[in-house]
Motif scaffolding. Structure first.
Motif, PDB file in Angstrom:
ATOM      1  N   GLY A 115     100.188  -6.000  40.188  1.00 13.49           N
ATOM      2  CA  GLY A 115     100.929  -5.163  39.266  1.00 13.49           C
ATOM      3  C   GLY A 115     100.598  -5.536  37.824  1.00 13.49           C
ATOM      4  O   GLY A 115      99.777  -6.409  37.561  1.00 13.49           O
ATOM      5  N   PHE A 116     101.227  -4.851  36.896  1.00 13.86           N
ATOM      6  CA  PHE A 116     101.065  -5.142  35.475  1.00 13.86           C
ATOM      7  C   PHE A 116     102.425  -5.490  34.880  1.00 13.86           C
ATOM      8  O   PHE A 116     103.465  -5.083  35.391  1.00 13.86           O
ATOM      9  N   HIS A 117     102.406  -6.223  33.793  1.00 12.10           N
ATOM     10  CA  HIS A 117     103.640  -6.555  33.090  1.00 12.10           C
ATOM     11  C   HIS A 117     104.310  -5.259  32.624  1.00 12.10           C
ATOM     12  O   HIS A 117     103.616  -4.314  32.231  1.00 12.10           O
ATOM     13  N   PRO A 118     105.638  -5.201  32.663  1.00  9.73           N
ATOM     14  CA  PRO A 118     106.323  -3.972  32.227  1.00  9.73           C
ATOM     15  C   PRO A 118     105.937  -3.485  30.837  1.00  9.73           C
ATOM     16  O   PRO A 118     106.017  -2.279  30.561  1.00  9.73           O
ATOM     17  N   ARG A 119     105.513  -4.377  29.953  1.00  9.41           N
ATOM     18  CA  ARG A 119     105.124  -3.918  28.613  1.00  9.41           C
ATOM     19  C   ARG A 119     103.906  -3.002  28.667  1.00  9.41           C
ATOM     20  O   ARG A 119     103.662  -2.231  27.723  1.00  9.41           O
ATOM     21  N   THR A 120     103.135  -3.080  29.773  1.00  7.65           N
ATOM     22  CA  THR A 120     101.981  -2.196  29.925  1.00  7.65           C
ATOM     23  C   THR A 120     102.421  -0.743  30.069  1.00  7.65           C
ATOM     24  O   THR A 120     101.631   0.167  29.821  1.00  7.65           O
ATOM     25  N   HIS A 121     103.665  -0.503  30.454  1.00  9.73           N
ATOM     26  CA  HIS A 121     104.163   0.862  30.562  1.00  9.73           C
ATOM     27  C   HIS A 121     104.049   1.598  29.230  1.00  9.73           C
ATOM     28  O   HIS A 121     103.776   2.804  29.194  1.00  9.73           O
ATOM     29  N   ARG A 122     104.235   0.882  28.132  1.00 13.81           N
ATOM     30  CA  ARG A 122     104.104   1.523  26.821  1.00 13.81           C
ATOM     31  C   ARG A 122     102.663   1.960  26.592  1.00 13.81           C
ATOM     32  O   ARG A 122     102.399   3.013  26.005  1.00 13.81           O
ATOM     33  N   VAL A 123     101.721   1.126  27.051  1.00 13.94           N
ATOM     34  CA  VAL A 123     100.302   1.468  26.919  1.00 13.94           C
ATOM     35  C   VAL A 123      99.985   2.698  27.767  1.00 13.94           C
ATOM     36  O   VAL A 123      99.257   3.603  27.331  1.00 13.94           O
ATOM     37  N   LEU A 124     100.537   2.750  28.982  1.00 13.97           N
ATOM     38  CA  LEU A 124     100.304   3.905  29.849  1.00 13.97           C
ATOM     39  C   LEU A 124     100.877   5.181  29.242  1.00 13.97           C
ATOM     40  O   LEU A 124     100.291   6.254  29.362  1.00 13.97           O
ATOM     41  N   GLY A 125     102.019   5.055  28.585  1.00 14.76           N
ATOM     42  CA  GLY A 125     102.584   6.210  27.908  1.00 14.76           C
ATOM     43  C   GLY A 125     101.655   6.739  26.828  1.00 14.76           C
ATOM     44  O   GLY A 125     101.460   7.951  26.685  1.00 14.76           O
ATOM     45  N   ARG A 126     101.045   5.839  26.086  1.00 16.86           N
ATOM     46  CA  ARG A 126     100.069   6.241  25.059  1.00 16.86           C
ATOM     47  C   ARG A 126      98.825   6.820  25.713  1.00 16.86           C
ATOM     48  O   ARG A 126      98.296   7.846  25.272  1.00 16.86           O
ATOM     49  N   LEU A 127      98.357   6.175  26.784  1.00 16.85           N
ATOM     50  CA  LEU A 127      97.154   6.648  27.468  1.00 16.85           C
ATOM     51  C   LEU A 127      97.339   8.062  27.986  1.00 16.85           C
ATOM     52  O   LEU A 127      96.425   8.899  27.893  1.00 16.85           O
ATOM     53  N   GLY A 128      98.515   8.360  28.522  1.00 18.04           N
ATOM     54  CA  GLY A 128      98.766   9.693  29.056  1.00 18.04           C
ATOM     55  C   GLY A 128      98.574  10.784  28.024  1.00 18.04           C
ATOM     56  O   GLY A 128      98.186  11.911  28.364  1.00 18.04           O
ATOM     57  N   ARG A 129      98.820  10.492  26.765  1.00 14.06           N
ATOM     58  CA  ARG A 129      98.669  11.488  25.704  1.00 14.06           C
ATOM     59  C   ARG A 129      97.200  11.781  25.399  1.00 14.06           C
ATOM     60  O   ARG A 129      96.897  12.756  24.696  1.00 14.06           O
ATOM     61  N   TYR A 130      96.291  10.951  25.909  1.00 12.70           N
ATOM     62  CA  TYR A 130      94.856  11.151  25.697  1.00 12.70           C
ATOM     63  C   TYR A 130      94.189  11.877  26.862  1.00 12.70           C
ATOM     64  O   TYR A 130      93.011  12.211  26.785  1.00 12.70           O
ATOM     65  N   LEU A 131      94.927  12.102  27.940  1.00  9.74           N
ATOM     66  CA  LEU A 131      94.319  12.609  29.170  1.00  9.74           C
ATOM     67  C   LEU A 131      94.631  14.078  29.418  1.00  9.74           C
ATOM     68  O   LEU A 131      95.731  14.549  29.136  1.00  9.74           O
ATOM     69  N   LEU A 132      93.652  14.765  29.974  1.00 11.56           N
ATOM     70  CA  LEU A 132      93.786  16.158  30.391  1.00 11.56           C
ATOM     71  C   LEU A 132      93.260  16.287  31.816  1.00 11.56           C
ATOM     72  O   LEU A 132      92.278  15.634  32.183  1.00 11.56           O
ATOM     73  N   LEU A 133      93.896  17.151  32.606  1.00  8.88           N
ATOM     74  CA  LEU A 133      93.408  17.450  33.949  1.00  8.88           C
ATOM     75  C   LEU A 133      92.912  18.888  33.974  1.00  8.88           C
ATOM     76  O   LEU A 133      93.685  19.827  33.786  1.00  8.88           O
ATOM     77  N   TYR A 134      91.611  19.037  34.222  1.00  7.75           N
ATOM     78  CA  TYR A 134      90.990  20.360  34.276  1.00  7.75           C
ATOM     79  C   TYR A 134      90.653  20.675  35.724  1.00  7.75           C
ATOM     80  O   TYR A 134      89.951  19.912  36.403  1.00  7.75           O
ATOM     81  N   TYR A 135      91.149  21.815  36.217  1.00  5.64           N
ATOM     82  CA  TYR A 135      90.879  22.221  37.589  1.00  5.64           C
ATOM     83  C   TYR A 135      89.572  22.997  37.650  1.00  5.64           C
ATOM     84  O   TYR A 135      89.422  24.033  37.007  1.00  5.64           O
ATOM     85  N   THR A 136      88.623  22.514  38.442  1.00  5.87           N
ATOM     86  CA  THR A 136      87.310  23.157  38.543  1.00  5.87           C
ATOM     87  C   THR A 136      87.366  24.443  39.355  1.00  5.87           C
ATOM     88  O   THR A 136      86.419  25.238  39.325  1.00  5.87           O
ATOM     89  N   GLY A 137      88.447  24.636  40.120  1.00  6.75           N
ATOM     90  CA  GLY A 137      88.554  25.825  40.965  1.00  6.75           C
ATOM     91  C   GLY A 137      87.900  25.666  42.318  1.00  6.75           C
ATOM     92  O   GLY A 137      87.873  26.600  43.116  1.00  6.75           O
ATOM     93  N   VAL A 138      87.391  24.477  42.607  1.00  9.83           N
ATOM     94  CA  VAL A 138      86.684  24.235  43.863  1.00  9.83           C
ATOM     95  C   VAL A 138      87.446  23.196  44.679  1.00  9.83           C
ATOM     96  O   VAL A 138      87.770  22.114  44.173  1.00  9.83           O
TER      97      VAL A 138
END
Length: 269
Positions: A115-138
């Motif tokens: 696992g990761f230290h709970p403080r990493t949750h803040r990093v994951l929250g920031r990381l989520g704002r950089y990510l996009l999910l694009y559906y290829t349709g396949v």
């Protein structure tokens, strides 16, 4: 959970009931929001969830429903009962939830889940704002691509070792809060992955990646075995709208959020 193809759904139900020795009638109602066969781990998430629910239904002890027990049991069902060519990370992530670093010792030994230290949750929250999910349709059957990769494994030692090293670099970047490094590692990982087998990518997928890159994406990777499904894109939040416009906003219906709980029974009557 994504909507699994009917044949995979029936196979998973059959495999779990057979494994648990349940012969009496049960009603199983399943719903999902996204298409299956898209690299989001739908089959393993379903298997873990069904095992969890049925253990609770028949009154098996809590020890049978720990994340470790559920993940190992789901791996057994998919590999040994259903004879599918699957990995082990999807089952582990569905059972544990959150951010996990998984090591797979040689010789088929039990995976080691960190696992990761709970403080990493803040990093994951920031990381989520950089990510996009694009559906290829396949959609595709991941096992077909996985079998091709397994057959080629003896010829891919250097490539697989390189991917492993990227995972350790990713853990270090996540702990340090170095968000930009994650995007670069995604790009490096995809460069290696697309060379594992010709089935991993298609000209259409490569064109979508180039369009995203031109619009501001700095990292990308097809999720799951490849061949279709969802493309994970990494870009500064200020570039997201340009990427959506370039690829078509209707293909970006899924926001990226991190869940910190794995499989759980929410109601038992």
């Amino acid at each position: 959970i994504p909507i699994m193809p009917a044949v995979l759904l029936v196979d998973a139900v059959r495999g779990v009931l057979e494994h648990l020795g349940i012969e009496r009638g049960v009603d199983i109602v399943y719903s999902g929001d996204l298409p299956g066969g898209t690299g989001l781990g739908s089959s393993s998430a379903f298997t873990v969830g069904l095992l969890h629910a049925l253990h609770a239904l028949v009154g098996n002890p809590p020890a049978a429903r720990t994340p470790e027990a559920l993940s190992l049991e789901a791996i057994h069902v998919e590999r040994e009962v259903l004879r599918e060519t699957v990995g082990a990370q999807d089952q582990i992530m569905a059972a544990y939830g959150g951010a996990r670093f998984i090591e797979f010792p040689p010789g088929g030994a039990r995976p080691i889940v960190h696992g990761f230290h709970p403080r990493t949750h803040r990093v994951l929250g920031r990381l989520g704002r950089y990510l996009l999910l694009y559906y290829t349709g396949v959609t595709r059957v991941a096992g077909e691509i996985a079998r091709e990769q397994v057959a080629r494994t003896p010829m891919l030692t250097s490539e697989l070792t390189a991917i492993k090293s990227l995972a350790y670099r990713g853990r270090k970047a996540l702990v340090a809060g170095n968000i930009d490094e994650i995007g670069l590692l995604l790009r490096e990982s995809w460069k290696i992955k697309r060379g594992l087998t010709p089935l991993v990518t298609t000209p259409e997928i490569d064109a979508a990646i180039e369009t995203a890159r031109a619009a501001g994406a700095v990292g990308w990777k097809l999720l799951g075995a490849g061949g279709g499904g969802f493309l994970l894109l990494f870009a500064a939040p200020g570039r997201h709208e340009a990427i959506r416009r370039a690829l078509g906003p209707e293909r970006f219906a899924v926001p990226v959020r991190f869940a910190y709980e794995g499989s759980r029974v929410v109601l038992r009557t």
